[in-house]
Design a protein around this motif. Structure first.
Motif: not given
Length: 108
Positions: A67-81
């Protein structure tokens, strides 16, 4: 004599942005992606994009997350429309909750 501990907010912030935590988040995200790919549905012969959803998972990591842009994060996403329809379903297609189920497994 009991040990004393004094928390440093600055130190905790540095830890949460550290490459060590970022590497752990990346590791967990990769595990979640692996499971998502494993359980992802593949359409039948009439599917115009067979295997497209399964092949569209990605992982991204940053030290400017949260939220505060002050953490290490990783994101899993799927780019299929059509990924949101696979995940949440439609009136004709049941929800598969691929990312939800993979994330609930924990990535540990």
């Amino acid at each position: 004599m009991p040990a004393k501990f004094k928390m440093s907010k600055k130190g905790v912030g540095q830890l949460l942005r550290s490459r060590m935590i970022q590497a752990d988040m990346l590791h967990r995200a990769e595990k979640i992606k692996e499971l998502a790919v494993l359980i992802a549905p593949v359409g039948g012969p009439s599917d115009p994009h067979p295997g497209g959803y399964k092949a569209s998972f990605t992982v991204a990591t940053t030290t400017r997350g949260g939220r505060r842009k002050d953490r290490a994060t990783a994101t899993v996403a799927n780019g299929a429309y059509y990924a949101r329809w696979v995940e949440y379903g439609t009136e004709r297609v049941p929800a598969h909750h691929i990312l939800l189920r993979a994330a609930q497994a924990g990535g540990g």
